[in-house]
Motif scaffolding. Structure first.
Motif, mmCIF file in Angstrom:
data_model
loop_
_atom_site.group_PDB
_atom_site.id
_atom_site.type_symbol
_atom_site.label_atom_id
_atom_site.label_comp_id
_atom_site.label_asym_id
_atom_site.label_seq_id
_atom_site.Cartn_x
_atom_site.Cartn_y
_atom_site.Cartn_z
ATOM 1 N N TYR A 20 7.849 -16.633 5.279
ATOM 2 C CA TYR A 20 8.954 -17.805 5.234
ATOM 3 C C TYR A 20 8.743 -18.769 6.291
ATOM 4 N N ASP A 225 15.853 -14.642 -7.764
ATOM 5 C CA ASP A 225 15.995 -15.411 -6.552
ATOM 6 C C ASP A 225 16.769 -16.460 -7.021
ATOM 7 N N ASN A 274 19.699 -13.102 -3.591
ATOM 8 C CA ASN A 274 18.889 -12.343 -4.671
ATOM 9 C C ASN A 274 19.806 -11.261 -5.645
ATOM 10 N N MET A 293 17.615 -13.923 2.037
ATOM 11 C CA MET A 293 16.182 -14.192 1.140
ATOM 12 C C MET A 293 15.789 -12.764 0.857
ATOM 13 N N SER A 294 15.118 -12.570 -0.167
ATOM 14 C CA SER A 294 14.553 -11.117 -0.575
ATOM 15 C C SER A 294 13.128 -10.801 0.015
ATOM 16 N N LEU A 297 10.593 -13.129 -2.128
ATOM 17 C CA LEU A 297 10.776 -14.417 -2.350
ATOM 18 C C LEU A 297 9.404 -15.196 -2.114
ATOM 19 N N THR A 300 8.041 -15.510 -5.839
ATOM 20 C CA THR A 300 8.554 -16.319 -6.514
ATOM 21 C C THR A 300 8.551 -17.848 -6.256
ATOM 22 N N CYS A 301 8.231 -18.150 -5.126
ATOM 23 C CA CYS A 301 7.862 -19.299 -4.416
ATOM 24 C C CYS A 301 6.752 -20.146 -4.953
#
Length: 349
Positions: A20, A225, A274, A293-294, A297, A300-301
């Motif tokens: 992240y 998310d 999430n 934030m999971s 994530l 997902t991004c």
């Protein structure tokens, strides 16, 4: 700040915070960041993405908040993204406001308290129609456990259980009466146990910490998310299917988008959070909601939405268009070696 970079602080995060921080650095707008991290384990991988890191003391309650406030003041932190002690920090959010540090956190203390005790959160959701819930019972004694198990089996369910305040899969067990004890000794460590084994263990105590005895959800699992603005207005929700062998797929399913809208409309959770659901007999039922934030994530991004970076813009009150994710992305991940750098380094530009 004098170095023209936003100072961001992550406290005792999962190792995925490494991703992240680097996603925030790799934004397409040229925004600059300097990352600070703390963790009791100074070799924790999340700290390897930091410009400055230090060993975090093990503290409780207000003493921990004192430490976090002092750290933010000392390092002129612009945005604090807590994972550890979110509830305690939310209760004393004004102390961070007073020193000019913005919090990427849900400030609804009642909501945080209920989310952290899953039985309380399920009760909050009962009868609302926001998201379907699995059948469940809360127990504290072996006899209550036996009665709950028999009731759920009578409803035609396979049964599982977990502590009401566990994070992730901690304490999760599936009751399986087909276990071969000898074969299990030669196989992988299993999450399954027989009713008699669980009942015998629980009978060793007159009363034990609360367990949720639940309908086992046996079909596809999704993490949704969500990115929202500072007021909790939902900007985008991206469902991520958890497949076998660490394979994940981003899927735009109407019923999951509706669940995300329902949750946002009811709870107004800000920034990034999430929702975890799992299907049973074709119905997506709630596992839990994580107001942060999971762990997945970063997968997902890959759909083209840099949620960690956009969340920093939301915290700072900067406007941006609601992003449009790309669906159909299939992804996985693997372990890679990381050479550990020394603590407290300041060699990043």
């Amino acid at each position: 700040m004098s170095d023209n970079a936003s100072h961001i602080y992550f406290n005792r995060w999962f190792s995925v915070a490494y991703h992240y921080m680097n996603m925030m650095r790799d934004n397409d707008e040229g925004a600059r960041f300097r990352f600070y991290g703390t963790h009791p384990n100074i070799d924790h991988l999340a700290l390897q993405a930091c410009d400055y890191a230090e060993q975090e003391p093990v503290l409780e309650g207000t003493a921990y908040v004192d430490y976090a406030v002092d750290f933010c003041r000392k390092h002129e932190i612009d945005i604090f993204i807590p994972r550890l002690k979110m509830l305690e920090i939310a209760k004393e959010a004004h102390r961070f406001d007073d020193i000019g540090t913005k919090l990427m956190i849900c400030r609804d203390v009642d909501l945080l308290e209920s989310v952290m005790e899953k039985d309380l959160f399920y009760r909050k959701l009962e009868g609302t129609g926001i998201v379907p819930l699995p059948d469940y019972e809360v127990v504290e004694t072996a006899e209550q456990f036996k009665a709950a198990y028999e009731k759920l089996v009578g409803l035609g369910h396979r049964v599982c259980f977990k502590p009401t305040n566990a994070e992730g899969g901690m304490g999760f067990r599936i009751i399986d009466e087909q276990i071969d004890p000898l074969a299990s000794l030669y196989g992988w460590v299993s999450l399954s146990t027989t009713f008699e084994q669980a009942y015998a263990a629980l009978s060793s105590a007159e009363k034990f910490p609360k367990l949720m005895v639940m309908e086992l959800l046996e079909e596809d699992e999704f993490s949704i998310d969500c990115l929202a603005d500072a007021n909790g207005k939902l900007l985008v929700a991206v469902p991520r299917r958890k497949g076998a062998g660490r394979v994940y797929t981003l899927e735009d399913l109407p019923e999951l988008q509706q669940i995300a809208r329902n949750v946002a409309g009811k709870f107004n959770i800000p920034y990034v959070y999430n929702i975890q659901v799992k299907y049973n007999k074709g119905v997506p039922k709630l596992l839990e909601i994580n107001p942060r934030m999971s762990g997945g994530l970063f997968l997902t991004c890959l759909g083209g939405v840099n949620m960690p970076y956009l969340a920093t813009k939301a915290v700072k009150g900067e406007a941006f268009e609601a992003p449009r994710p790309t669906y159909g992305v299939r992804a996985s991940y693997m372990e890679l070696p990381v050479v550990l750098n020394p603590i407290g380094r300041t060699d990043r530009n």
